[in-house]
Design an enzyme around this catalytic site. Structure first.
Site: not given
Ligand code: PLP
Length: 379
Positions: A46, A98, A170
């Site tokens: 971990r 998202y 992101d």
């Molecule tokens: N950020 C974006 C832009 C995404 O498109 C997604 C998932 O579709 C995520 C975060 C979340 O990631 P995960 O599905 O790997 O948890």
């Protein structure tokens, strides 16, 4: 080392034991100690695992960061960033996010006393209107999912620095092939590595990359204390995926452009969202901060016709109707009922996620086949 070389060699050297060129999959939870505390740098998986370490070094290398951290999903990575905050702290986030990010903000962390302000960031200066003494974090996606809004990272980073708040970006849609937020002044880069970094739709994973050691130590503490790590097998797959990121992205961009142009000229299509169009409101910023425009394209049907959109999704044959994005294969999704269903309808529609919106993750197949598939499905 330049970017294409980094995807293959960044943070990696042949394994010390037998010289294996790919890092071995250290499928172990624990490590032998000679006397308590005396081990070869690994005590429990971990806390750290050699295959994950290789991946974390690769993450740091391709994003021009100093420290990388790998998580069990993109949302686990977001969860770790939010755990930097205290009750009473405030976050300013883009209003086009998202759906799962919106959900973890509003349904989980809000109840622990963190306040979220969702705002339009087409013009970065709007952020300053919402900053107060409690603001600790600015959360940005660019291009955004699914409306392909472009946010000026350099200007946003300057605001974050001025008010001494963290800027987290992101970078899932763009990937470091197209844009490197840390170079533009961001503090944290986050990825759903499930998408382009893994690149083959065969794993779920998250990543954080930072330059600052103190921030890295805080995030490492959270990663270990909360435990949302990814396993060695998935770490190996992600390392393998990253080695071809640059060649995949080049083709994603070429095919994305071909699909966007085809849709823009189709009489049954109303709006096409792709940052490569000169008519895109922040095209000039995309051109400046990105090396190309990516493989994500969203569009609506003429007159926002929901039945027409569903018919298209049902008739696509090469584009698979599925959640997710960023794999070698082309996928199509219906944000209102799939990826963004957790956002209330009125909030969704305000930013353009109408019921006829379709989001395409354009893969790396032959362009002619993809266009023919769209032609057949749209009619
Ligand atoms: N950020 C974006 C832009 C995404 O498109 C997604 C998932 O579709 C995520 C975060 C979340 O990631 P995960 O599905 O790997 O948890």
């Amino acid at each position: 080392m330049k970017f294409n070389t980094k995807t293959i060699h960044g943070g990696q050297a042949p394994d010390a034991a037998y010289g294996s060129v790919m890092p071995p999959i250290y499928q172990t939870s624990t490590y032998a100690q000679t006397t308590p505390g005396d081990h070869k740098g690994y005590a429990y998986s971990r806390s750290a695992n050699p295959t994950r370490t290789a991946l974390e070094k690769s993450f740091a290398s391709i994003e021009n960061g100093e420290f990388g951290l790998a998580f069990g999903s993109g949302l686990a990575a977001i969860d770790a960033v939010l755990k930097l905050l205290e009750p009473g702290d405030e976050v300013i986030a883009t209003n086009d996010l998202y759906g799962g990010t919106y959900r973890i903000f509003t349904s989980i962390f809000k109840k622990f006393g963190i306040k979220f302000n969702f705002i339009g960031m087409d013009n970065a200066s709007n952020i300053e209107n919402y900053i107060n003494d409690n603001t600790k974090l600015i959360w940005v996606e660019t291009p955004t999912n699914p409306m392909m809004t472009i946010i000026d990272l350099r200007a946003t980073a300057a605001i974050a620095k001025k008010y001494k708040v963290w800027l987290a970006v992101d970078n899932t849609f763009a990937t470091p092939y197209l844009q490197r937020p840390l170079d533009l002044g961001a503090d944290i880069v986050m990825h759903s590595a499930t998408k382009y970094l893994g690149g083959h739709s065969d794993l779920v994973m998250g990543a954080l990359i930072v330059k600052d050691k103190e921030l890295a130590n805080k995030l490492y503490f959270i990663q270990n204390a909360s435990g949302a790590i990814c396993g060695p097998q998935d770490s190996f797959l992600a390392l393998r995926g990253i080695k071809t990121l640059h060649v995949r992205m080049q083709r994603h961009c070429e095919n994305g452009k071909a699909v966007a142009l085809y849709l823009a000229n189709h009489p049954k299509i109303e709006n096409v969202y792709w940052p490569g169009f000169e008519s895109h409101p922040n095209h000039h910023i995309a051109k400046e901060q990105m090396n190309d425009f990516g493989g994500m394209v969203s569009f609506t049907t003429k007159g926002d016709n929901y039945e027409e959109a569903i018919k298209i999704l049902e008739h696509l044959e090469i584009f698979t109707l599925a959640e997710s994005l960023g794999g070698v294969e082309s996928l199509a999704g219906h944000p209102a009922s799939m990826t963004h269903a957790s956002i209330p309808k009125d909030v969704r529609e305000k930013i353009g996620i109408v019921d006829s919106l379709i989001r395409l993750s354009v893969g790396i197949e032959d362009e002619e086949d993809l266009i023919a598939d769209l032609k057949h499905a749209i009619g």
